[in-house]
Scaffold this active site. Structure first.
Site, mmCIF file in Angstrom:
data_model
loop_
_atom_site.group_PDB
_atom_site.id
_atom_site.type_symbol
_atom_site.label_atom_id
_atom_site.label_comp_id
_atom_site.label_asym_id
_atom_site.label_seq_id
_atom_site.Cartn_x
_atom_site.Cartn_y
_atom_site.Cartn_z
ATOM 1 N N ASN A 96 7.079 -7.799 -14.107
ATOM 2 C CA ASN A 96 7.413 -8.129 -12.707
ATOM 3 C C ASN A 96 7.105 -9.593 -12.427
ATOM 4 O OD1 ASN A 96 7.646 -5.370 -12.634
ATOM 5 N ND2 ASN A 96 5.735 -5.033 -11.523
ATOM 6 N N ASP A 97 5.863 -9.963 -12.725
ATOM 7 C CA ASP A 97 5.491 -11.354 -12.455
ATOM 8 C C ASP A 97 6.135 -12.314 -13.446
ATOM 9 O OD1 ASP A 97 3.944 -11.643 -10.099
ATOM 10 O OD2 ASP A 97 2.379 -10.436 -11.031
ATOM 11 N N ARG A 107 10.729 -11.580 -5.593
ATOM 12 C CA ARG A 107 11.590 -10.401 -5.409
ATOM 13 C C ARG A 107 11.381 -9.725 -4.066
ATOM 14 N NH1 ARG A 107 8.646 -5.620 -8.632
ATOM 15 N NH2 ARG A 107 6.555 -6.409 -8.289
ATOM 16 N N ARG A 151 -7.542 -3.120 -15.510
ATOM 17 C CA ARG A 151 -7.316 -4.531 -15.215
ATOM 18 C C ARG A 151 -8.295 -4.981 -14.146
ATOM 19 N NH1 ARG A 151 -1.490 -6.305 -13.095
ATOM 20 N NH2 ARG A 151 -2.258 -5.448 -11.120
ATOM 21 N N HIS A 191 0.780 -1.217 0.000
ATOM 22 C CA HIS A 191 0.000 0.000 0.000
ATOM 23 C C HIS A 191 0.815 1.273 0.000
ATOM 24 C CE1 HIS A 191 -4.110 -0.744 1.753
ATOM 25 N NE2 HIS A 191 -4.144 -0.262 0.559
ATOM 26 N N CYS A 224 4.204 -3.444 -19.178
ATOM 27 C CA CYS A 224 3.808 -2.517 -18.120
ATOM 28 C C CYS A 224 4.436 -2.802 -16.761
ATOM 29 C CB CYS A 224 2.289 -2.499 -17.981
ATOM 30 S SG CYS A 224 1.607 -4.060 -17.426
ATOM 31 N N ARG A 245 -4.599 -0.481 -12.003
ATOM 32 C CA ARG A 245 -4.639 -1.615 -11.071
ATOM 33 C C ARG A 245 -5.907 -1.485 -10.223
ATOM 34 N NH1 ARG A 245 1.402 -0.685 -10.722
ATOM 35 N NH2 ARG A 245 2.388 -2.669 -11.171
HETATM 36 C C1 PEP Z 1 3.551 -7.108 -13.391
HETATM 37 O O1 PEP Z 1 3.447 -8.232 -12.871
HETATM 38 O O2 PEP Z 1 4.554 -6.731 -14.021
HETATM 39 C C2 PEP Z 1 2.448 -6.146 -13.272
HETATM 40 C C3 PEP Z 1 2.477 -5.008 -13.921
HETATM 41 O O3 PEP Z 1 1.455 -6.480 -12.423
HETATM 42 P P1 PEP Z 1 1.558 -6.174 -10.851
HETATM 43 O O4 PEP Z 1 2.863 -5.469 -10.618
HETATM 44 O O5 PEP Z 1 0.399 -5.358 -10.488
HETATM 45 O O6 PEP Z 1 1.529 -7.560 -10.281
HETATM 46 MG MG MG Z 2 1.564 -8.839 -12.011
#
Ligand code: PEP
Ligand code: MG
Length: 767
Positions: free
Chosen positions: A630-631, A641, A509, A366, A678, A473
């Site tokens: 990221n995921d 991470r 999303r 948050h 993204c 998000r």
């Molecule tokens: C990601 O996984 O790169 C992504 C943009 O989604 P979030 O960071 O919200 O999991």
């Molecule tokens: Mg993600």
């Protein structure tokens, strides 16, 4: 030798480690180990922060006077030998060994048998654990095996204690210069006075904890009780004759309870027995409330509630939450605490908050999301940092490097001030680019969209020239609510976002909770949350929530016409099939209800490797693709991470991630599917060069980074990057890739934010 219970030992140690001071915890460890292993001596040697020496940190059996003083160089004596060779040493007659060094203050001569094992945590030497005895034969194999196991179990806890300091005689860290590493929260640099933000704590949340300073705790309790009494006095006095008679009586009851000797005596007795003040208070109040509840008399029964109320008031005083003084309204502050909430931030004028440092939390907490939205530099999860020890100290929040610097020396302070100034001028200079396209010198155009989740960051995105929202998000508004928002509440919110950006596109999303994104009102406890009930899996299993969300989004789009739907965490074809059916059905239903809704484009996030591999089979059900790097990095590399033990292995420039990204780009081109990226990768200049070289034409990133990335793109030619891409295909590690890209960035004059390295730095923390 009887087999001691390892789990009992480690759980005790972990429990103590959370609360006690390092010296007490360490001496408890050696004491328990000596008892469990039935040996005469158990000692713990720890490395000094500069890793030049080992110091006796605790002992049971050697002279207590030598603790904190007995010191060996690495490779000096038997202990030094263990540290240097990282191997176990089990001897029958230690003093007879050539490597033995006698340290007079330890009085260890009578001991012959010696067993020592190195303590290692995350590949780093922490110290050496030793047991000794009078017999003249090596310790049995079981003892050796047990000590090795104990050492591996305790290394993590001891590493934390080691870095806390305070366990040997050295210069006080108070007022000293130190750096602490954490996790990235929000970019930017901030400088100011450390302002401690204490958590709101209810009596129910107080957990068992030991006191390190009983006298101080007792004084704190006495003062807190007096303060509550005064508060009540002035409250009732202030309201005076306006108070109804029964409330007057209540104030009197409260005062009687506060003044009652049992209350303070019981709390004091518990502190004397080793509890800290809040825990002693909670136990006393709970016991007294229980006594009242047991009473037959309904009047006395009702007093249980009063005593709990009193207890909460005393607790509030104990952990009193300070506010900035009205006399220093312009003083720059760095807020520091466990986790800093939206409510905490609201206590300060925004211009006063120059940075946020949290000892807990992660990149996606948050606080981090909020800091990003508000453009405040933030560092999360700085576990080793103890803000309460350094109230009022000068602190730097370096959001770029995910670190904070305590009491920076003058030279460093000057350097940071210069960088902050430069950054401000740099950002102001970039304003002229706001309406310019992100186009390379040879004409390759990249759309730069923004990632958002709060209404608060709609404005920064537009101000910084975002061409739309690449990732909204939607879980963020869900996370700051206290129950699932209704379709109407969601509609109002989504409408504002779509309206703010119209006619620019907004990819909304659907709910992506699970993993580290938890809703306060919907507990999902799983053994492995990252492989569990996340994203679309959760939404399809809770179709009523999904349908309400889709309907709210479709309705919000009615007079904006800029909605695109985006589905998170897709790993199967049937997920996209089902999702599309829900959208079609919602469009039909809303049309029948009289809403002029339209069928929006539907996009899929590629975050899970299976979605990448099944792209051709998913293509019929999607209109565009958005890569969540990221995921995707997390799942390709099997690295969480937010886990400090492995977060150094998380890098989106890992060659496997680059292979995946090239493959996705080529497949999307072949399938005529628009693709964007993204994740955080879109803000990393080294990655941006490679993505442009691969042919990515759309990136979505935080508003803060848009101008920088635009400037970078405008200063390169895509043509010149093709060699770089070709060479990166030969790299076998992310370090090689970064080394390859660095000179190219320098060539285009890309400023790397350099920080001077000063002598005698002490660096601590995750990484
Ligand atoms: C990601 O996984 O790169 C992504 C943009 O989604 P979030 O960071 O919200 O999991
Ligand atoms: Mg993600």
């Amino acid at each position: 030798m009887q087999q001691p219970s390892l789990s009992a030992l480690t759980s005790i140690v972990e429990q103590i480690a959370r609360t006690g001071d390092p010296r007490t915890v360490m001496s408890n460890i050696v004491q328990r180990l000596r008892d469990i292993m039935h040996v005469e001596v158990c000692s713990l040697y720890l490395c000094t922060p500069d890793f030049q020496h080992l110091i006796l940190a605790a002992t049971e059996g050697l002279s207590p006077q030598s603790v904190g003083k007995a010191k060996l160089g690495l490779d000096e004596g038997l202990v030094g030998h263990i540290a240097a060779s990282l191997s176990t040493l089990n001897l029958g007659d230690a003093p007879a060994d050539d490597r033995f060094v006698f340290i007079p203050e330890t009085h260890e001569m009578p001991y012959h048998r010696f067993l020592g094992v190195p303590l290692l945590h995350l590949r780093k030497l922490i110290g050496v654990l030793v047991i000794q005895g009078r017999e003249r034969e090596p310790f049995p194999q079981e003892a050796e095996a047990f000590l090795i196991t104990v050492a591996s179990q305790l290394a993590g806890t001891l590493s934390q204690l080691q870095s806390k300091g305070g366990w040997y005689e050295k210069k006080s860290t108070r007022g000293g210069y130190r750096r602490f590493h954490g996790l990235k929260g929000a970019p930017g640099l901030g400088l100011g006075k450390l302002w401690l933000v204490r958590p709101h704590l209810s009596l129910d949340q107080v957990r068992a904890a030991c006191t390190a300073e009983p006298e101080k705790d007792k004084t704190a309790i006495t003062e807190a009780i007096a303060a509550v009494s005064e508060e009540l006095e002035s409250g009732s006095g202030h309201l005076g004759q306006h108070l109804p008679g029964d409330l007057h009586a209540l104030f009197n009851v409260y005062q009687m309870m506060l003044q009652s000797p049992e209350l303070s005596q019981q709390i004091t007795a518990r502190i004397d027995a080793g509890d800290n003040a809040p825990w002693a208070l909670k136990q006393t109040i709970t016991a007294m409330a229980e006594q009242f509840r047991q009473a037959d008399d309904p009047y006395l029964k009702a007093r249980a509630e009063d005593i709990c109320n009193i207890g909460q008031r005393i607790l509030n005083q104990l952990i009193s939450r300070e506010r900035p003084s009205m006399e220093t309204p312009d003083e720059a502050l760095i807020l520091a605490g466990e986790l800093i909430s939206i409510a905490d931030l609201a206590d300060f004028p925004l211009h006063q908050i120059h940075g946020i440092i949290c000892t807990q939390g992660s990149t996606l907490s948050h606080t981090a999301i909020l800091a990003n939205a508000l453009g405040i530099p933030a560092v999360m999860g700085v576990e080793q940092f103890e803000p309460e020890q350094h109230k009022g100290a000068m602190l730097i929040a370096d959001g770029h490097r995910a670190e904070c610097v305590l009491n920076p020396p003058a030279a460093l302070l000057t350097e940071y001030r210069r960088m902050i100034d430069e950054e401000q001028r740099f950002m102001q200079g970039l304003e002229r680019l706001r309406d310019q396209p992100a186009v390379t010198t040879d004409g390759f155009t990249v759309s730069l969209l923004t990632n958002t989740g709060l209404l608060a960051d709609a404005t920064p995105g537009l101000q910084r020239g975002a061409e739309g929202v690449g990732l909204y998000r939607s879980e963020i508004p869900f996370m700051i609510h206290d129950s699932f928002p209704t379709e109407h509440e969601q509609f109002m919110l989504y409408h504002k976002v779509l309206e703010a950006y119209a006619p620019r596109p907004v990819s909304m999303r659907t709910l992506d909770i699970g993993g580290d994104k938890q809703l306060p009102y919907f507990d999902i406890t799983e053994t492995n949350p990252y492989l569990g009930w996340r994203g679309i899996r959760f939404s399809l299993d809770n179709a009523q929530l999904l349908i309400a969300q889709i309907r709210a989004m479709l309705r919000a789009d009615v007079d904006n016409n800029n909605l695109r739907l985006l589905v998170p965490m897709v790993s199967r074809v049937d997920e996209m099939q089902s999702f599309r059916r829900y959208v079609e059905k919602s469009v039909d239903a809303l049309t029948r209800e009289g809403f002029a809704v339209r069928m929006p484009e539907i996009g899929m996030m590629i975050e899970v490797p299976s979605a990448m591999l099944l792209l051709p089979r998913l293509a019929p059900y999607i209109d565009f693709v958005s890569i969540g790097s990221n995921d995707l990095t997390q799942y390709l590399l099997a690295v969480d991470r937010n886990n400090p033990r492995v977060s150094n292995l998380f890098d989106h420039l890992h060659p496997a991630v680059l292979v995946a990204l090239e493959q996705i780009q080529q497949q999307c081109e072949a399938l005529s599917l628009p693709v964007s990226l993204c994740g955080e990768m879109a803000s990393d200049p080294a990655a941006v060069l490679l993505l442009v070289a691969m042919g990515y034409r759309c990136l979505s990133l935080s508003a803060y980074n848009i101008p920088r990335v635009k400037l970078l793109i405008r200063s390169i030619s895509r043509e010149s990057l093709s060699d770089l891409l070709e060479q990166s295909r030969q790299c076998s590690s992310e370090a090689e890739v970064r080394a390859l890209v660095a000179p190219v960035l320098e060539q285009v004059g890309w400023r790397q934010d350099k920080r001077p390295n000063l002598p005698d730095e002490e660096t601590e923390g995750a990484q």
